[in-house]
Design a protein around this motif. Structure first.
Motif, PDB file in Angstrom:
ATOM      1  N   ALA A 178       0.829  -1.202   0.000  1.00 57.35           N
ATOM      2  CA  ALA A 178       0.000   0.000   0.000  1.00 57.35           C
ATOM      3  C   ALA A 178       0.865   1.254   0.000  1.00 57.35           C
ATOM      4  N   VAL A 179       0.282   2.363  -0.427  1.00 60.08           N
ATOM      5  CA  VAL A 179       0.988   3.641  -0.425  1.00 60.08           C
ATOM      6  C   VAL A 179       0.154   4.682   0.316  1.00 60.08           C
ATOM      7  N   ARG A 180       0.859   5.621   0.950  1.00 55.65           N
ATOM      8  CA  ARG A 180       0.222   6.820   1.502  1.00 55.65           C
ATOM      9  C   ARG A 180       0.337   7.915   0.457  1.00 55.65           C
ATOM     10  N   GLN A 181      -0.780   8.516   0.102  1.00 58.87           N
ATOM     11  CA  GLN A 181      -0.776   9.495  -0.973  1.00 58.87           C
ATOM     12  C   GLN A 181      -1.440  10.785  -0.507  1.00 58.87           C
ATOM     13  N   GLN A 182      -0.739  11.915  -0.694  1.00 62.68           N
ATOM     14  CA  GLN A 182      -1.259  13.231  -0.348  1.00 62.68           C
ATOM     15  C   GLN A 182      -1.194  14.116  -1.588  1.00 62.68           C
ATOM     16  N   PRO A 183      -2.288  14.247  -2.306  1.00 61.03           N
ATOM     17  CA  PRO A 183      -2.284  15.086  -3.507  1.00 61.03           C
ATOM     18  C   PRO A 183      -2.003  16.545  -3.149  1.00 61.03           C
ATOM     19  N   TYR A 184      -1.283  17.231  -4.033  1.00 57.87           N
ATOM     20  CA  TYR A 184      -1.019  18.652  -3.851  1.00 57.87           C
ATOM     21  C   TYR A 184      -2.018  19.535  -4.598  1.00 57.87           C
ATOM     22  N   LEU A 225      12.883  24.773 -16.505  1.00 56.34           N
ATOM     23  CA  LEU A 225      11.759  25.350 -15.780  1.00 56.34           C
ATOM     24  C   LEU A 225      10.895  24.258 -15.175  1.00 56.34           C
ATOM     25  N   VAL A 226      10.573  24.414 -13.881  1.00 55.78           N
ATOM     26  CA  VAL A 226       9.555  23.598 -13.215  1.00 55.78           C
ATOM     27  C   VAL A 226       8.544  24.588 -12.642  1.00 55.78           C
ATOM     28  N   TRP A 227       7.356  24.630 -13.241  1.00 61.35           N
ATOM     29  CA  TRP A 227       6.351  25.630 -12.869  1.00 61.35           C
ATOM     30  C   TRP A 227       5.111  24.884 -12.403  1.00 61.35           C
ATOM     31  N   THR A 228       4.757  25.027 -11.134  1.00 60.49           N
ATOM     32  CA  THR A 228       3.609  24.306 -10.599  1.00 60.49           C
ATOM     33  C   THR A 228       2.425  25.250 -10.415  1.00 60.49           C
ATOM     34  N   ARG A 229       1.297  24.810 -10.915  1.00 63.14           N
ATOM     35  CA  ARG A 229       0.037  25.562 -10.806  1.00 63.14           C
ATOM     36  C   ARG A 229      -1.081  24.539 -10.593  1.00 63.14           C
ATOM     37  N   THR A 230      -2.295  25.016 -10.395  1.00 59.11           N
ATOM     38  CA  THR A 230      -3.426  24.101 -10.335  1.00 59.11           C
ATOM     39  C   THR A 230      -3.560  23.384 -11.678  1.00 59.11           C
ATOM     40  N   GLY A 231      -4.162  22.211 -11.644  1.00 62.74           N
ATOM     41  CA  GLY A 231      -4.201  21.362 -12.833  1.00 62.74           C
ATOM     42  C   GLY A 231      -4.742  22.030 -14.072  1.00 62.74           C
ATOM     43  N   PRO A 270       0.821  15.564 -12.984  1.00 59.09           N
ATOM     44  CA  PRO A 270       0.125  15.798 -11.706  1.00 59.09           C
ATOM     45  C   PRO A 270       1.062  15.488 -10.534  1.00 59.09           C
ATOM     46  N   LEU A 271       0.888  16.192  -9.413  1.00 61.67           N
ATOM     47  CA  LEU A 271       1.819  16.083  -8.295  1.00 61.67           C
ATOM     48  C   LEU A 271       1.137  15.551  -7.039  1.00 61.67           C
ATOM     49  N   ALA A 272       1.851  14.700  -6.330  1.00 65.52           N
ATOM     50  CA  ALA A 272       1.391  14.186  -5.047  1.00 65.52           C
ATOM     51  C   ALA A 272       2.603  13.663  -4.289  1.00 65.52           C
ATOM     52  N   LEU A 273       2.509  13.698  -2.986  1.00 65.25           N
ATOM     53  CA  LEU A 273       3.506  13.028  -2.147  1.00 65.25           C
ATOM     54  C   LEU A 273       3.054  11.589  -1.987  1.00 65.25           C
ATOM     55  N   SER A 293       7.810   9.357  -3.781  1.00 65.34           N
ATOM     56  CA  SER A 293       7.782  10.361  -4.855  1.00 65.34           C
ATOM     57  C   SER A 293       7.511  11.712  -4.213  1.00 65.34           C
ATOM     58  N   LEU A 294       8.399  12.686  -4.439  1.00 65.93           N
ATOM     59  CA  LEU A 294       8.319  13.983  -3.785  1.00 65.93           C
ATOM     60  C   LEU A 294       7.941  15.074  -4.777  1.00 65.93           C
ATOM     61  N   HIS A 295       7.500  16.196  -4.240  1.00 65.04           N
ATOM     62  CA  HIS A 295       7.257  17.382  -5.059  1.00 65.04           C
ATOM     63  C   HIS A 295       8.590  17.813  -5.672  1.00 65.04           C
ATOM     64  N   PRO A 296       8.621  18.166  -6.964  1.00 66.84           N
ATOM     65  CA  PRO A 296       9.907  18.441  -7.620  1.00 66.84           C
ATOM     66  C   PRO A 296      10.516  19.802  -7.283  1.00 66.84           C
ATOM     67  N   ILE A 297       9.751  20.712  -6.638  1.00 70.90           N
ATOM     68  CA  ILE A 297      10.232  22.079  -6.533  1.00 70.90           C
ATOM     69  C   ILE A 297      11.500  22.193  -5.687  1.00 70.90           C
TER      70      ILE A 297
END
Length: 395
Positions: A178-184, A225-231, A270-273, A293-297
């Motif tokens: 199993a995995v613990r998943q926290q969407p950003y 460039l790594v640019w994070t915004r809402t989907g 899409p990003l999630a921890l 899997s971590l946030h890339p920022i």
């Protein structure tokens, strides 16, 4: 049926790095290792404007130096001499510099294709067999290891299976891990940019109310460039024509590197921890993005996985127990637990702190950025985290 001591499922950057960390000791012990990878590396590296890249920490450089690979990797590694961290529209900012930290560079940005070419070129075929292109369809636990069935219906057995097949690992799911998943609630837009002025080895971490962005130096005066915004907004940005996209990026980033002149292909993720609830079982280790899997920022994901691979190789080679022994694998997990907790926590908290729109939190983070310049010990700690040296003085 072929029998190997170690089977590494996934020959990407993490899997290949583990194979290289193991191969000298494996040769001395007579171990046989197989590396199973779906995508065959090219015969020769070719430059590409749109090449994806990774940020290597100074700690990663030390690991590759020990493996005898850094001289080759460094031919296409752009040093990060300074990192500027800022909060758009607010007063908080800080700068980290290699000179202040007493290191040749805070980190390096390397194209993935070049790094992969260097890693695969360093493999010793007397110790490490390749199954490329090949894919593991299923894994069956045995009393003394695992049986792997490949997509060509061939099978092989191993004493220890290393699962390094990425964050969307179907084998991890198949094994019931199993995995613990926290969407950003964010997506990352990845692209290469050409600025109007020389980047001079500067990296930029800029936080906005819509999400953080990073601009990292690449060879040929390009920037990653790594640019994070809402989907939905990320998809909108990806669909813009080049000039409209550059104009919008310019409005957020500013003119620190002059007028932005060119943008390459844009990709959205899409990003999630994501963290696996088990990283070891008897005769099994979960590694790389399959483990976390971590946030890339913050640029910490691959560097943490590389430290995991380095620690796993050390633990296996220091032990006299049979390969796959659960006590040995638990010792590896315990050895890396603090590093993983601090790195995952650092990456996650930075992402959430600078993504908050609450005025109290915004004021606090700006005071925090100012405080880094006023409190050298705090700034030193922050720099060591960024350089991947937080809990591993040996690297």
């Amino acid at each position: 049926m072929s029998r190997f001591n170690i089977a590494i499922v996934g020959g990407g950057l993490v899997g290949a790095s583990l194979a290289l960390s193991l191969q000298a000791g494996a040769k001395a012990r007579g171990w046989k290792i197989v590396l199973i990878e779906p995508f065959a590396p090219g015969d020769s590296w070719q430059p590409s404007y749109d090449a994806r890249s990774s940020a290597l920490s100074f700690g990663a450089r030390r690991i590759y130096e020990r493996l005898g690979l850094w001289q080759q990797i460094s031919r296409r590694a752009e040093p990060i001499m300074q990192i500027q961290v800022s909060d758009r529209g607010r007063f908080g900012a800080t700068r980290l510099s290699a000179l202040e930290e007493g290191v040749p560079a805070l980190g390096y940005v390397v194209e993935n294709a070049w790094l992969g070419q260097c890693l695969w070129a360093g493999l010793d075929h007397e110790v490490i067999s390749w199954r490329v292109p090949a894919e593991v369809r299923s894994m069956q636990a045995l009393a003394d290891g695992y049986r792997l069935k490949l997509n060509d219906d061939t099978e092989l057995e191993c004493d220890l299976a290393i699962l390094a097949d990425g964050g969307r690992s179907s084998l991890r799911e198949q094994l019931g891990i199993a995995v613990r998943q926290q969407p950003y609630d964010q997506s990352a837009l990845i692209a290469n940019i050409t600025p109007g002025e020389a980047h001079c080895g500067q990296a930029f971490e800029r936080f906005t109310e819509e999400g953080p962005m990073a601009l990292l130096p690449l060879p040929e005066n390009r920037c990653a460039l790594v640019w994070t915004r809402t989907g939905n907004d990320t998809k909108r940005l990806a669909a813009l024509d080049d000039r409209s996209f550059l104009n919008e990026l310019q409005g957020v980033f500013g003119y620190r590197l002059g007028t932005l002149r060119q943008v390459g292909a844009r990709h959205v993720y899409p990003l999630a921890l994501i963290e696996a609830e088990e990283q070891v079982r008897s005769h099994l280790v979960i590694l790389g993005n399959a483990a976390h899997s971590l946030h890339p920022i913050a640029g910490q994901g691959f560097n943490l996985s590389l430290r995991d691979a380095d620690a796993l190789a050390d633990t296996l080679l220091d032990s006299e127990a049979p390969l796959g022994d659960l006590a040995v694998l638990l010792a590896y997990r315990d050895r890396q637990r603090l590093d993983q907790q601090l790195t995952v926590g650092f990456s996650d908290k930075v992402t959430r702190l600078f993504g908050s729109k609450q005025s109290v939190i915004a004021t606090g983070r700006n005071l925090g950025l100012l405080g880094l310049d006023l409190l050298p010990p705090a700034k030193r700690w922050f720099a060591r985290q960024a350089m991947g040296l937080g809990t591993r003085p040996d690297v």
